[in-house]
Scaffold this active site. Sequence first.
Site, PDB file in Angstrom:
ATOM      1  N   ARG A  15      40.822  43.477  54.695  1.00  0.00           N
ATOM      2  CA  ARG A  15      42.025  43.923  53.990  1.00  0.00           C
ATOM      3  C   ARG A  15      41.776  43.993  52.484  1.00  0.00           C
ATOM      4  O   ARG A  15      41.662  45.056  51.900  1.00  0.00           O
ATOM      5  CB  ARG A  15      43.206  42.998  54.301  1.00  0.00           C
ATOM      6  CG  ARG A  15      44.574  43.574  53.915  1.00  0.00           C
ATOM      7  CD  ARG A  15      44.906  43.498  52.434  1.00  0.00           C
ATOM      8  NE  ARG A  15      44.965  42.133  51.916  1.00  0.00           N
ATOM      9  CZ  ARG A  15      45.162  41.832  50.642  1.00  0.00           C
ATOM     10  NH1 ARG A  15      45.310  42.801  49.739  1.00  0.00           N
ATOM     11  NH2 ARG A  15      45.171  40.569  50.236  1.00  0.00           N
ATOM     12  N   ASP A  16      41.655  42.855  51.851  1.00  0.00           N
ATOM     13  CA  ASP A  16      41.482  42.818  50.401  1.00  0.00           C
ATOM     14  C   ASP A  16      40.195  43.508  49.980  1.00  0.00           C
ATOM     15  O   ASP A  16      40.125  44.109  48.912  1.00  0.00           O
ATOM     16  CB  ASP A  16      41.485  41.352  49.943  1.00  0.00           C
ATOM     17  CG  ASP A  16      41.535  41.213  48.435  1.00  0.00           C
ATOM     18  OD1 ASP A  16      42.115  42.091  47.780  1.00  0.00           O
ATOM     19  OD2 ASP A  16      41.001  40.227  47.906  1.00  0.00           O
ATOM     20  N   HIS A 207      41.050  31.385  45.678  1.00  0.00           N
ATOM     21  CA  HIS A 207      40.638  32.777  45.857  1.00  0.00           C
ATOM     22  C   HIS A 207      39.951  33.208  44.564  1.00  0.00           C
ATOM     23  O   HIS A 207      40.617  33.516  43.572  1.00  0.00           O
ATOM     24  CB  HIS A 207      41.865  33.646  46.149  1.00  0.00           C
ATOM     25  CG  HIS A 207      41.563  35.082  46.434  1.00  0.00           C
ATOM     26  ND1 HIS A 207      41.897  35.693  47.627  1.00  0.00           N
ATOM     27  CD2 HIS A 207      40.965  36.042  45.692  1.00  0.00           C
ATOM     28  CE1 HIS A 207      41.522  36.966  47.587  1.00  0.00           C
ATOM     29  NE2 HIS A 207      40.956  37.198  46.409  1.00  0.00           N
ATOM     30  N   HIS A 209      37.062  35.422  42.278  1.00  0.00           N
ATOM     31  CA  HIS A 209      36.142  36.541  42.077  1.00  0.00           C
ATOM     32  C   HIS A 209      34.908  36.011  41.338  1.00  0.00           C
ATOM     33  O   HIS A 209      34.978  34.998  40.646  1.00  0.00           O
ATOM     34  CB  HIS A 209      36.822  37.643  41.276  1.00  0.00           C
ATOM     35  CG  HIS A 209      37.814  38.428  42.082  1.00  0.00           C
ATOM     36  ND1 HIS A 209      38.227  39.683  41.739  1.00  0.00           N
ATOM     37  CD2 HIS A 209      38.484  38.127  43.224  1.00  0.00           C
ATOM     38  CE1 HIS A 209      39.101  40.133  42.619  1.00  0.00           C
ATOM     39  NE2 HIS A 209      39.279  39.203  43.535  1.00  0.00           N
ATOM     40  N   CYS A 240      39.925  44.078  42.126  1.00  0.00           N
ATOM     41  CA  CYS A 240      41.289  44.393  41.717  1.00  0.00           C
ATOM     42  C   CYS A 240      41.302  45.696  40.921  1.00  0.00           C
ATOM     43  O   CYS A 240      40.576  45.820  39.937  1.00  0.00           O
ATOM     44  CB  CYS A 240      41.852  43.251  40.867  1.00  0.00           C
ATOM     45  SG  CYS A 240      43.444  43.645  40.131  1.00  0.00           S
ATOM     46  N   ASN A 249      35.560  40.039  45.246  1.00  0.00           N
ATOM     47  CA  ASN A 249      35.671  38.703  45.797  1.00  0.00           C
ATOM     48  C   ASN A 249      34.293  38.086  45.994  1.00  0.00           C
ATOM     49  O   ASN A 249      33.305  38.781  46.238  1.00  0.00           O
ATOM     50  CB  ASN A 249      36.383  38.756  47.151  1.00  0.00           C
ATOM     51  CG  ASN A 249      37.760  39.339  47.061  1.00  0.00           C
ATOM     52  OD1 ASN A 249      38.632  38.777  46.424  1.00  0.00           O
ATOM     53  ND2 ASN A 249      37.970  40.483  47.702  1.00  0.00           N
TER      54      ASN A 249
END
Length: 290
Positions: A15-16, A207, A209, A240, A249
């Site tokens: 997803r992300d 979460h 990066h 992002c 990520n």
Amino acid sequence: MILPDMVEIFEVGPRDGLQNEPRMIATDQKIALIDLLSGAGFQRIEVASFVSPRLLPQMADAAQVLAGLNRVPGVAYAALTPNLKGFERALAAGADEVAIFGAASEGFSRANINASIAQSLERFAPVAQAAAKAGVPVRGYVSCAIACPFDGPTPVAQVARVAAALRDLGCYQISLGDTIGAGTPQSVRAMLNAVLQELPADQLAGHFHDTGGRALANIEASLDLGLRVFDAAVGGLGGCPFAGNAPGNVATETVVNWLHNRGFVTGLDPEAIGQAAALARGLRGSAGTR
């Protein structure tokens, strides 16, 4: 006998990771990636986003992805649901849990979902209520937990306030996102110390990066403060769209190997993750048809 600590990796790559890929990725390729991940030992995999197809064309096939999975018992397949309509679509598609995505900075909230923080929480309330009625777990995301590309450093008290608001809506876990990869162990500890005044460590996730290669150091700082759940994306997929040149990520395979080398237990199969990572990297910039 002292048992080793268990750390859960919440896989967000499908997803992300994939949602911001510029080329359309075929539904069967997404399913193939998730099926590989399903066999790697994950407890939870975020696989789809039920936002408007007009706003996020890459996720327009969310229902087809969920329908095509070879579901593995014990794996929860999660979906992002920004509003009640999205939740209803996710529920109909068979999502096992859903997520709502807030921000700790006003600038990012307005850029990402065209709403203030207060307005976003009002939007999430019907989703949380419907999920509770349906018995569907809800996870909350707080983006820009360290800094915002529009507003600069995020006050730690504001992060704590948004995390507490999501908890009060009924989120069972809050994922704290270093959206632009600005975090350092020092800033992560300061943020977590504030949030831990509102929620216990076992209701939080990190979460991170990997901008500047600090994601693992930030995970280590979080572990020191009791967190045992971390989001990661296989193959380092994602990023992002509002975060400039920030890398994506932190890669699942990197985090798993790092944890195993330090004696933590994840329950994950590095070989299976490696196969999924190879497929994930191949999807970058790939073209396909549904």
